[in-house]
Design an enzyme around this catalytic site. Structure first.
Site, PDB file in Angstrom:
ATOM      1  N   HIS A  36       8.713  -8.024 -24.002  1.00  0.00           N
ATOM      2  CA  HIS A  36       8.625  -8.345 -22.516  1.00  0.00           C
ATOM      3  C   HIS A  36      10.408  -8.216 -21.946  1.00  0.00           C
ATOM      4  O   HIS A  36      10.696  -8.801 -21.128  1.00  0.00           O
ATOM      5  CB  HIS A  36       8.313  -9.886 -22.031  1.00  0.00           C
ATOM      6  CG  HIS A  36       6.959 -10.291 -22.607  1.00  0.00           C
ATOM      7  ND1 HIS A  36       5.861 -10.170 -21.650  1.00  0.00           N
ATOM      8  CD2 HIS A  36       6.297 -10.685 -23.665  1.00  0.00           C
ATOM      9  CE1 HIS A  36       4.755 -10.525 -21.999  1.00  0.00           C
ATOM     10  NE2 HIS A  36       5.183 -10.830 -23.430  1.00  0.00           N
ATOM     11  N   HIS A  49      10.027 -21.142 -22.541  1.00  0.00           N
ATOM     12  CA  HIS A  49       9.662 -21.702 -23.462  1.00  0.00           C
ATOM     13  C   HIS A  49       8.408 -22.384 -23.421  1.00  0.00           C
ATOM     14  O   HIS A  49       8.222 -23.503 -22.745  1.00  0.00           O
ATOM     15  CB  HIS A  49      10.895 -22.401 -23.823  1.00  0.00           C
ATOM     16  CG  HIS A  49      10.698 -23.328 -25.345  1.00  0.00           C
ATOM     17  ND1 HIS A  49      10.124 -22.695 -26.158  1.00  0.00           N
ATOM     18  CD2 HIS A  49      11.450 -24.250 -26.005  1.00  0.00           C
ATOM     19  CE1 HIS A  49       9.959 -23.599 -27.429  1.00  0.00           C
ATOM     20  NE2 HIS A  49      10.870 -24.513 -27.185  1.00  0.00           N
ATOM     21  N   ASN A 109       0.142 -14.483 -19.551  1.00  0.00           N
ATOM     22  CA  ASN A 109      -0.272 -13.070 -19.516  1.00  0.00           C
ATOM     23  C   ASN A 109      -1.167 -12.697 -18.505  1.00  0.00           C
ATOM     24  O   ASN A 109      -1.915 -13.645 -18.034  1.00  0.00           O
ATOM     25  CB  ASN A 109      -0.326 -12.481 -20.711  1.00  0.00           C
ATOM     26  CG  ASN A 109       0.687 -12.125 -21.702  1.00  0.00           C
ATOM     27  OD1 ASN A 109       1.839 -12.227 -21.455  1.00  0.00           O
ATOM     28  ND2 ASN A 109       0.262 -11.830 -23.159  1.00  0.00           N
TER      29      ASN A 109
HETATM   30 FE1  HDD Z   1       5.589 -14.459 -26.234  1.00  0.00          FE
HETATM   31  C1  HDD Z   1       8.445 -13.479 -24.439  1.00  0.00           C
HETATM   32  C2  HDD Z   1       3.569 -14.498 -23.342  1.00  0.00           C
HETATM   33  C3  HDD Z   1       2.674 -14.944 -27.772  1.00  0.00           C
HETATM   34  C4  HDD Z   1       7.319 -14.836 -28.922  1.00  0.00           C
HETATM   35  N1  HDD Z   1       5.924 -13.901 -24.305  1.00  0.00           N
HETATM   36  C5  HDD Z   1       7.164 -13.443 -23.638  1.00  0.00           C
HETATM   37  C6  HDD Z   1       7.154 -13.500 -22.309  1.00  0.00           C
HETATM   38  C7  HDD Z   1       5.860 -13.692 -21.723  1.00  0.00           C
HETATM   39  C8  HDD Z   1       5.093 -13.993 -23.201  1.00  0.00           C
HETATM   40  C9  HDD Z   1       5.159 -13.738 -20.514  1.00  0.00           C
HETATM   41  C10 HDD Z   1       8.333 -13.134 -21.406  1.00  0.00           C
HETATM   42  C11 HDD Z   1       8.834 -14.332 -20.686  1.00  0.00           C
HETATM   43  C12 HDD Z   1      10.052 -13.946 -20.183  1.00  0.00           C
HETATM   44  O1  HDD Z   1       9.624 -13.365 -18.568  1.00  0.00           O
HETATM   45  O2  HDD Z   1      10.954 -14.221 -20.168  1.00  0.00           O
HETATM   46  N2  HDD Z   1       3.492 -14.617 -25.458  1.00  0.00           N
HETATM   47  C13 HDD Z   1       3.126 -14.530 -24.286  1.00  0.00           C
HETATM   48  C14 HDD Z   1       1.740 -14.788 -24.540  1.00  0.00           C
HETATM   49  C15 HDD Z   1       1.322 -15.154 -25.703  1.00  0.00           C
HETATM   50  C16 HDD Z   1       2.469 -14.927 -26.522  1.00  0.00           C
HETATM   51  C17 HDD Z   1       0.626 -15.016 -23.185  1.00  0.00           C
HETATM   52  C18 HDD Z   1       0.141 -15.469 -26.465  1.00  0.00           C
HETATM   53  C19 HDD Z   1      -0.901 -16.134 -26.009  1.00  0.00           C
HETATM   54  N3  HDD Z   1       5.026 -14.810 -27.992  1.00  0.00           N
HETATM   55  C20 HDD Z   1       3.849 -14.963 -28.622  1.00  0.00           C
HETATM   56  C21 HDD Z   1       3.902 -15.266 -29.775  1.00  0.00           C
HETATM   57  C22 HDD Z   1       5.399 -15.325 -30.209  1.00  0.00           C
HETATM   58  C23 HDD Z   1       5.846 -15.045 -29.232  1.00  0.00           C
HETATM   59  C24 HDD Z   1       2.601 -15.657 -30.941  1.00  0.00           C
HETATM   60  C25 HDD Z   1       5.965 -15.679 -31.479  1.00  0.00           C
HETATM   61  C26 HDD Z   1       5.474 -16.099 -32.583  1.00  0.00           C
HETATM   62  N4  HDD Z   1       7.367 -14.333 -26.498  1.00  0.00           N
HETATM   63  C27 HDD Z   1       8.082 -14.402 -27.829  1.00  0.00           C
HETATM   64  C28 HDD Z   1       9.663 -14.474 -27.891  1.00  0.00           C
HETATM   65  C29 HDD Z   1       9.673 -13.978 -26.449  1.00  0.00           C
HETATM   66  C30 HDD Z   1       8.562 -13.760 -25.563  1.00  0.00           C
HETATM   67  C31 HDD Z   1      10.147 -13.156 -28.908  1.00  0.00           C
HETATM   68  C32 HDD Z   1      10.694 -12.761 -26.128  1.00  0.00           C
HETATM   69  C33 HDD Z   1      11.720 -13.088 -25.001  1.00  0.00           C
HETATM   70  C34 HDD Z   1      11.835 -14.574 -25.076  1.00  0.00           C
HETATM   71  O3  HDD Z   1      10.528 -15.018 -25.815  1.00  0.00           O
HETATM   72  O4  HDD Z   1      12.215 -15.333 -24.366  1.00  0.00           O
HETATM   73  O5  HDD Z   1      10.198 -15.453 -28.190  1.00  0.00           O
END
Ligand code: HDD
Length: 701
Positions: free
Chosen positions: A74, A339, A148
């Site tokens: 993202h 978060h 999402n």
């Molecule tokens: Fe995630 C970012 C949505 C599963 C780890 N995720 C991130 C963002 C969105 C989502 C919208 C961007 C937030 C922003 O605008 O800063 N992610 C989802 C959805 C998931 C999902 C809807 C499943 C239902 N994500 C998911 C899993 C993991 C992560 C299973 C890790 C185990 N996601 C992250 C992250 C991010 C992230 C690496 C990257 C930047 C951040 O978090 O702040 O931690």
């Protein structure tokens, strides 16, 4: 920039940090005024630069350090502030979260939309999931709904997230392709990990190509839990429904937009808010009593499954309005830290293993991204609720704690800050028992039924797009074995789908598949019951010297009155002179624009203008391409000739009586003679989004 009367609490709080540099003197970071910043301090005009030039060193050092790690997923996004308001107190029976139940309360929010796979500088319109993350600055602390625009995810357990993301990201050896899933590693992963299939169906559908962030749904994805005053829980799925309806680009258009305007969705969001056309969504909930936890033929804890709306209705509970663009992209949109574990009293988690992993990952990632544990002090992240605790120090500590203690319990500071105050967060008391085991639950193991449900729910046009998408994506996969394995998986979703895909990608079509259960959920289709609206739709009105000025002015005024955004597109910039000699301002010059940046195109009358447009290759391509992408096309008077030359193959009017054929609206009348029915019919065609019944040569698929 704010556009709505009353300022919300977050907006007021940000005043503390806003810095206006207008009418100020240039200084160093230490506040010392700088006399000259164009030359470094040197020993002689052509001599060596001196160490003591503190200004040059500070300026360059700061520059050297101005990048932070982009989000691992993202990375590319756009955001805006807004407000959320509950409709009524209906949810009060299920949750103590007052921002969801008190219609008198306005909760400030920040929403960030994003693509997933591309890096920060990639384009807005690849085939991808879109993030829809909302931070509610509630009176009881920040609540983040990090969702999402798909209701399901690709994997069931967060421990697989690094595998999935490594597969979808560019290939490790050469970092190709950028922001695209059409490559070997993603499809290799899919072929070996069938839990991905349901979300893959969404990814191959039009949902992965939103026309606008303002025109896509959002989903919390997981089953969460609402908790009432007595501590009772109710399962909940969160939905965002856009008031403008759900609309998509077609694939060829999305690819071209990546070049003509890589900022297409970002610009669209920004411009709509600047113009006061505030995007709005309804928050809806699907509630499931705990007693019904095992009533479904899937597991509520499995994030690859949705609850069909026909089984559990989505009840609207409030409205989100985005009404203010950020002042600074980096400070706000880039530094916002979401978060999933940011919850407030009345909202709790479930044991969904994907959610549990997220509750670890989001806090962890901010530590590297924002450089330490004090990122909650950043203006965009700061709650409007009061913050008091014994957490101290760390990089970039912004708070000057005056208390003599930083531990609990203490007798020196009256035991403050004191835990257990009224409205403290109390975790839902859930009884759990089980053996410690690394194993997928049997109840998670149906990977195909809902992929089939999605496929069965598509209209023929949507299904055609899915087949074309699979053919494109697998067609880019170099390893034919991977293509064959994906087709083999699709056989278990639907045999016909697998056969159609196989035919396009040069692998043997399977003869047998799993039986299709035949069930469908009309709510999954974008086209069965679309929200039709002209509001905010961009319409190109092509113009050249000699144009029918009064007809053009009438058309433009009529579109504006209906809330559309018409733009006069001239062969060059500046003005065009109408047949009657008036000057008409051009909004855009044809060489800088493309039909893919508009929802519809109109060609006004005026014999000389029509002749000029009919001789111009770009103008003809513009009209032909809009027609090919099934967009609304209108022409009046001599403008009809341009349609003829551009080979717009639809019936056209010969008299004043408007003719509507395949989304092409014409009248032979010009100026004041133009019937109102023509304007009405054009607006209707725009509201249809596309003339899906218009035959295409396959390009719009
Ligand atoms: Fe995630 C970012 C949505 C599963 C780890 N995720 C991130 C963002 C969105 C989502 C919208 C961007 C937030 C922003 O605008 O800063 N992610 C989802 C959805 C998931 C999902 C809807 C499943 C239902 N994500 C998911 C899993 C993991 C992560 C299973 C890790 C185990 N996601 C992250 C992250 C991010 C992230 C690496 C990257 C930047 C951040 O978090 O702040 O931690």
């Amino acid at each position: 920039m704010a556009h709505e009367g009353a300022r919300d609490r977050k907006d007021e709080q940000l005043d503390r940090d806003r810095i206006a540099d207008d009418d100020t003197a240039l200084t160093t970071q230490q506040g010392v005024r700088v006399a000259h910043t164009d030359d470094s301090l040197k020993a002689g005009g052509r001599g060596p630069t001196l160490m003591e030039d503190f200004h040059a060193r500070e300026k360059i050092t700061h520059f050297d350090h101005e990048r932070i790690p982009e989000r691992v997923v993202h990375a590319r996004g756009a955001g805006a502030y807004g407000v959320f308001r509950a409709y009524d107190d209906w949810l009060g029976k299920f949750t103590t979260a007052s921002f969801l139940t008190d219609p008198a309360e306005t909760t400030p929010v920040f929403v960030r939309f994003s693509t997933v796979a591309g890096s920060r500088g990639s384009a807005d319109t690849p085939r991808d999931v879109r993030g829809f993350a909302t931070k509610f600055y509630t009176r009881e602390g920040n609540y983040d709904l990090v969702g999402n625009n798909f209701p399901v995810f690709f994997i069931q357990d967060g421990v697989k997230f690094p595998d999935f993301v490594h597969a979808v990201k560019p290939e490790p050896r050469n970092e190709i392709p950028q922001a695209a899933s059409a490559h070997d590693t993603l499809w290799d992963f899919v072929s070996l990990q069938p839990e991905t299939l349901h979300a893959i169906m969404w990814l191959m559908s039009d949902r992965a190509l939103p026309r606008s962030y303002r025109m896509m749904q959002g989903f919390g994805v997981h089953t969460f839990r609402l908790v009432d005053a007595a501590g009772h829980g109710t399962f909940v799925k969160f939905h965002w429904k856009p008031l403008l309806g759900v609309h998509s680009l077609v694939w060829e258009e999305a690819q071209k937009v990546s070049g003509t305007d890589p900022d297409f969705n970002r610009r669209d969001l920004w411009e709509a808010i600047e113009a006061g056309q505030f995007p709005e969504w309804e928050l809806g909930v699907q509630l499931v009593p705990e007693a019904d936890e095992f009533k479904f033929d899937f597991d509520l804890l499995d994030a690859t499954k949705l609850i069909p709306e026909e089984e559990v209705a989505v009840r609207p509970v409030g409205r989100l309005t985005l009404n203010r663009n950020p002042d600074n992209f980096f400070a706000e949109t880039e530094q916002i830290a979401f978060h999933t574990a940011n919850v407030v009293p009345g909202i709790d988690f479930t044991n969904d293993p994907l959610l549990q992993a997220r509750n670890f990952s989001y806090l962890d990632t901010q530590l590297i991204r924002l450089g330490g544990p004090n990122f909650a002090h950043l203006p965009v992240n700061r709650p409007v609720a009061e913050v008091h605790n014994d957490q101290r120090d760390g990089f970039s500590q912004h708070r000057v704690h005056t208390s003599g203690t930083s531990y609990n319990k203490n007798s020196i500071s009256g035991d403050a800050p004191t835990p257990g105050a009224e409205r403290s967060y109390r975790h839902y008391t859930e009884k759990v028992e089980g053996a410690k085991i690394r194993q997928r639950s049997e109840s998670f193991k149906d990977f195909y039924s809902q992929a089939t449900l999605f496929w069965n729910s598509m209209t023929p046009v949507e299904a055609e797009h899915i087949v074309a998408a699979f053919r494109f994506e697998l067609g880019k996969v170099t390893d034919k074995g991977i293509r064959a394995r994906v087709v083999d998986q699709l056989r278990l979703v639907d045999l016909g789908l697998a056969q159609r895909v196989a035919e396009g990608v040069g692998v043997p079509a399977p003869a047998e598949g799993a039986p299709n259960h035949g069930r469908s959920s009309p709510a999954l289709s974008q086209l069965i019951a679309p929200v039709r609206s002209v509001a905010t739709r961009k319409v190109a009105v092509l113009a050249a010297d000699g144009v029918d000025g009064s007809g053009l002015t009438r058309l433009v005024a009529d579109l504006r009155r209906r809330g559309a955004v018409p733009e006069v597109v001239g062969l060059t910039d500046g003005i065009v002179r109408s047949a009657a000699g008036e000057d008409i301002s051009v909004d855009r010059a044809l060489p800088t624009m493309a039909s893919v940046l508009y929802d519809a195109v109109a060609v006004p009358g005026g014999a000389d203008a029509a002749a000029a447009l009919g001789r111009d290759g770009r103008a003809l391509h513009f009209v032909a391409e809009a027609f090919k992408h099934r967009k609304a096309v209108a022409a009046f008077g001599a403008g009809i000739d341009v349609l003829e030359i551009a080979r717009v193959d639809a019936d056209r009017a010969e008299g004043a009586e408007p003719v509507v054929d395949l989304g092409v609206v014409t009248t032979a009348a010009e100026g004041g003679e133009m019937p109102d029915a023509f304007l009405d019919a054009f607006a209707e065609a725009i509201a249809d989004h596309r003339a899906w019944n218009r035959p295409t040569d396959g390009v719009a698929a």
